[in-house]
Design an enzyme around this catalytic site. Sequence first.
Site, short mmCIF file in Angstrom:
data_model
loop_
_atom_site.label_atom_id
_atom_site.label_comp_id
_atom_site.label_asym_id
_atom_site.label_seq_id
_atom_site.Cartn_x
_atom_site.Cartn_y
_atom_site.Cartn_z
CE1 TYR A 71 -4.22 -2.04 5.22
CE2 TYR A 71 -3.40 0.15 4.66
CZ TYR A 71 -3.92 -1.07 4.27
OH TYR A 71 -4.14 -1.33 2.94
CB SER A 124 -0.85 -0.01 1.27
OG SER A 124 -1.54 1.21 1.42
P1 NDP Z 1 -11.73 -5.67 -0.06
O1 NDP Z 1 -12.22 -5.52 1.34
O2 NDP Z 1 -12.69 -5.38 -1.16
O3 NDP Z 1 -11.10 -7.10 -0.28
C1 NDP Z 1 -10.39 -7.76 0.73
C2 NDP Z 1 -10.36 -9.23 0.39
O4 NDP Z 1 -9.60 -9.91 1.40
C3 NDP Z 1 -11.74 -9.85 0.36
O5 NDP Z 1 -11.84 -10.68 -0.78
C4 NDP Z 1 -11.79 -10.70 1.62
O6 NDP Z 1 -12.56 -11.87 1.37
C5 NDP Z 1 -10.32 -11.07 1.78
N1 NDP Z 1 -10.00 -11.47 3.14
C6 NDP Z 1 -10.06 -10.74 4.26
N2 NDP Z 1 -9.71 -11.49 5.32
C7 NDP Z 1 -9.43 -12.72 4.84
C8 NDP Z 1 -9.03 -13.94 5.42
N3 NDP Z 1 -8.84 -14.06 6.75
N4 NDP Z 1 -8.83 -15.01 4.63
C9 NDP Z 1 -9.03 -14.92 3.30
N5 NDP Z 1 -9.40 -13.80 2.69
C10 NDP Z 1 -9.61 -12.72 3.46
O7 NDP Z 1 -10.47 -4.69 -0.15
P2 NDP Z 1 -9.36 -4.45 -1.28
O8 NDP Z 1 -9.70 -5.13 -2.53
O9 NDP Z 1 -9.13 -2.99 -1.29
O10 NDP Z 1 -8.09 -5.11 -0.60
C11 NDP Z 1 -7.18 -5.96 -1.26
C12 NDP Z 1 -5.77 -5.60 -0.84
O11 NDP Z 1 -5.43 -4.30 -1.32
C13 NDP Z 1 -5.55 -5.56 0.68
O12 NDP Z 1 -4.34 -6.19 1.00
C14 NDP Z 1 -5.47 -4.08 0.97
O13 NDP Z 1 -4.74 -3.80 2.14
C15 NDP Z 1 -4.80 -3.58 -0.29
N6 NDP Z 1 -4.93 -2.15 -0.53
C16 NDP Z 1 -6.15 -1.61 -0.80
C17 NDP Z 1 -6.27 -0.24 -0.97
C18 NDP Z 1 -7.58 0.41 -1.21
O14 NDP Z 1 -7.64 1.67 -1.20
N7 NDP Z 1 -8.66 -0.30 -1.47
C19 NDP Z 1 -5.10 0.65 -0.91
C20 NDP Z 1 -3.87 -0.05 -0.64
C21 NDP Z 1 -3.80 -1.39 -0.47
P3 NDP Z 1 -13.50 -12.65 2.43
O15 NDP Z 1 -14.06 -11.60 3.36
O16 NDP Z 1 -14.53 -13.29 1.55
O17 NDP Z 1 -12.59 -13.62 3.10
#
Ligand code: NDP
Length: 246
Positions: free
Chosen positions: A155, A142
Amino acid sequence: MSNIQGKVVIITGASSGIGEATAKELASRGTKLVLAARREERLKTLQLEIQNNGGEAIYKVTDVTSHEQMEELAELALGTFGKVDVLVNNAGLMPNSFLHTKKIGDWNNIIDVNIKGVLYGIGAVLPSMRARKEGHIINISSVAGHSVGAGSAVYAATKFAVRAISEGLRKEEYANNIRTTIISPGMVTTELTESITDGNFKPVVEKMYEGAIDADSIARSIAFAIEQPSDVAINEMIIRPTSQER
Ligand code: NDP
């Protein structure tokens, strides 16, 4: 020649946001996908959509905080497709809060998912990649992995850790022809802000996110890293909305 068609790609956190957009982008480029997350209905719907568009995808309900489940995920990919070309360690949480509010449950969750989940993913795919002397591990960090803001200390700590782990991995595995990529997104419209449990903090972050870009932008950068010739490693990318300052 494209270096992406036919590749077997595991994506964690594929049930929404960046993971889901990446699955669709990579499917459209002829990869074979192994989708992982906890919400089965979402994974099933995504699999069907990919298949209906002529793509190839399987899924496994997986909690990345379980070392055993991550091993099983890698075994499924190997058993079904015979190899793992790429792992996209994408699953993540961002339950931001000020440290004095002592959200210890959030601290534990974020460290378990954002750091241990990434390590378990790496551990699960490395043996087969090392044996083949080929592979690519893409870790989602990030902008918070480059600079720390008030309210995002924990975070940011996890995202700095993702970059440290990725650089260590690169130094350990480049000689085995394993590529590593760190993707550091800025604000992207996804479900990420929903993981914030602090009622005072959530509206502030949601206001900031009004300038966020689509998850497709990140998906395209992941595809770009994968499609480079095998002797070219895109080690790190920062992708912000043009309008984002920090
Ligand atoms: P979302 O919340 O849309 O997606 C997060 C995903 O992580 C979901 O598919 C969720 O699926 C999965 N997840 C969470 N916990 C678990 C777990 N214990 N086991 C398996 N899967 C898990 O957010 P983003 O798409 O934004 O996030 C994706 C990545 O991008 C993250 O690492 C985030 O930190 C990073 N990021 C995002 C930014 C943003 O502005 N959106 C900026 C910078 C980085 P489920 O709940 O079905 O398990």
